[in-house]
Design a protein around this motif. Structure first.
Motif, PDB file in Angstrom:
ATOM      1  N   ALA A 128     -21.151 -38.046  42.434  1.00 58.41           N
ATOM      2  CA  ALA A 128     -21.146 -37.174  41.263  1.00 58.41           C
ATOM      3  C   ALA A 128     -22.180 -36.066  41.406  1.00 58.41           C
ATOM      4  N   LEU A 137     -17.960 -34.900  28.224  1.00 60.56           N
ATOM      5  CA  LEU A 137     -18.334 -36.291  27.967  1.00 60.56           C
ATOM      6  C   LEU A 137     -19.521 -36.359  27.011  1.00 60.56           C
ATOM      7  N   GLY A 138     -20.480 -35.447  27.169  1.00 60.09           N
ATOM      8  CA  GLY A 138     -21.617 -35.423  26.262  1.00 60.09           C
ATOM      9  C   GLY A 138     -21.217 -35.097  24.835  1.00 60.09           C
ATOM     10  N   PHE A 176     -18.916 -33.310  32.487  1.00 64.28           N
ATOM     11  CA  PHE A 176     -20.030 -34.021  31.861  1.00 64.28           C
ATOM     12  C   PHE A 176     -20.407 -33.385  30.523  1.00 64.28           C
ATOM     13  N   GLY A 195     -24.011 -36.283  28.807  1.00 64.14           N
ATOM     14  CA  GLY A 195     -22.887 -36.785  29.600  1.00 64.14           C
ATOM     15  C   GLY A 195     -23.350 -37.484  30.866  1.00 64.14           C
ATOM     16  N   LEU A 196     -24.369 -36.946  31.536  1.00 63.89           N
ATOM     17  CA  LEU A 196     -24.899 -37.589  32.731  1.00 63.89           C
ATOM     18  C   LEU A 196     -25.546 -38.927  32.388  1.00 63.89           C
ATOM     19  N   MET A 224     -22.876 -41.449  32.003  1.00 59.81           N
ATOM     20  CA  MET A 224     -22.378 -41.937  33.287  1.00 59.81           C
ATOM     21  C   MET A 224     -23.288 -43.037  33.838  1.00 59.81           C
ATOM     22  N   THR A 273     -24.533 -31.627  28.519  1.00 59.09           N
ATOM     23  CA  THR A 273     -24.314 -32.065  29.893  1.00 59.09           C
ATOM     24  C   THR A 273     -25.274 -33.186  30.268  1.00 59.09           C
TER      25      THR A 273
END
Length: 316
Positions: free
Chosen positions: A280, A297-298, A294, A259-260, A263, A256
């Motif tokens: 977000a 995404l990570g 996230f 993922g952040l 972003m 996570t």
């Protein structure tokens, strides 16, 4: 190491113990201070060397154990705060010369610093093994803990809440502890390391150059199959399932964070970036569900990242 460095390590450990004391004594007004307990040890390690960091970790253990008269209380800070902080401070300061001929006029050889993906992976391992050791020390047993949690919830609930619902909530709370505790420890260590590095850099004692976190944050690819294995173990039951939950929680938090960071990197230079980031994080605080996006995404960023040997080494 001179006497001054030893004194700094002892004082850093004492400061960490004082911050951690609120959690050990369960003082509600001081529990929040325990979240920054790693900072003094990290500052000592990053600014004065690895040995000073380990002295600080041992000092924190001795201070808590001596003040409370309990070796187990001392081990609680050593396993969850002291040792992970000292190890992270050590590896964050590791560097090797660049495999290239030195240029004329260079005052010092260029260095390749320990990359952020490996530091984050080390956080996962340290948090996981620390939580497992703590669970073994206290004899963590969900079957025994659930009635105690149910009783605590009953004392806070109104008379209109059925006891069956309270019991179900207690079982749920106990079931998520093995996931939440290591995840929160990873988050705490990551934030404290970032803050500690900023403080030491301001003082001019940090040899490591400033990392571009959004551009270099990541995890080695081995984290993906380990996460899959940990999730699979969660469905086996018993002690094995608890072990799987610990690693799944720690790795899930790390993915996570990656993922952040992605972003932040992908939104650079875009109009409305501030509004995007604000929205977000507000959504995460209010809903929590966006954390799953996230996390995914990570995992995607990790899957498409270069091999571990080429993972964003910081060069100076």
């Amino acid at each position: 190491m001179n006497a001054k460095s030893i004194l700094i390590g002892l004082l850093a450990g004492l400061a960490s113990a004082l911050l951690f004391a609120g959690l050990v004594t369960q003082a509600s007004s001081a529990v929040a201070l325990a979240f920054v307990a790693p900072v003094p040890i990290l500052i000592a390690s990053l600014g004065w060397g690895s040995v000073v960091g380990f002295v600080a970790a041992l000092s924190a253990f001795g201070a808590v154990a001596g003040a409370l008269g309990s070796v187990y209380a001392g081990l609680s800070i050593f396993l969850s705060v002291g040792l992970p902080s000292a190890v992270l401070g050590h590896i964050a300061g590791l560097a090797r010369p660049v495999d290239a001929p030195a240029r004329a006029g260079d005052a010092a050889p260029a260095l390749v610093w320990f990359p952020l993906p490996r530091i984050l992976f080390a956080m996962v391992l340290l948090a996981s093994f620390g939580c497992i050791a703590m669970g073994w020390l206290i004899g963590y047993d969900p079957a025994e803990l659930a009635p105690a949690v149910s009783q605590a919830l009953s004392s806070e609930a109104t008379a209109t809440v059925p006891p069956q619902q309270i019991a179900e909530l207690a079982r749920f709370v106990v079931s998520v502890i093995p996931y939440i505790q290591p995840a929160f420890l990873v988050l705490t260590l990551a934030v404290c390391l970032y803050v500690s590095a900023a403080i030491v850099r301001t003082s001019g004692r940090l040899p490591r150059p400033k990392d571009d976190v959004p551009a270099t944050a990541g995890l080695p690819r081995i984290a993906l199959p380990l996460f899959a294995l940990a999730l699979a173990l969660c469905f086996t039951g018993g002690t094995v399932a608890l072990l799987g939950a610990v690693f799944a929680g720690a790795l899930g938090c790390a993915f996570t964070l990656v993922g952040l960071a992605a972003m932040h990197r992908r939104s650079r230079g875009r109009t409305g970036r501030g509004l995007l980031l604000f929205t977000a994080y507000v959504a995460i605080v209010l809903l929590s569900i966006p954390l799953l996006a996230f996390l995914a995404l990570g995992m995607f960023e990790t899957a498409k990242s270069p091999a571990l040997a080429a993972d964003s080494d910081q060069t100076r």
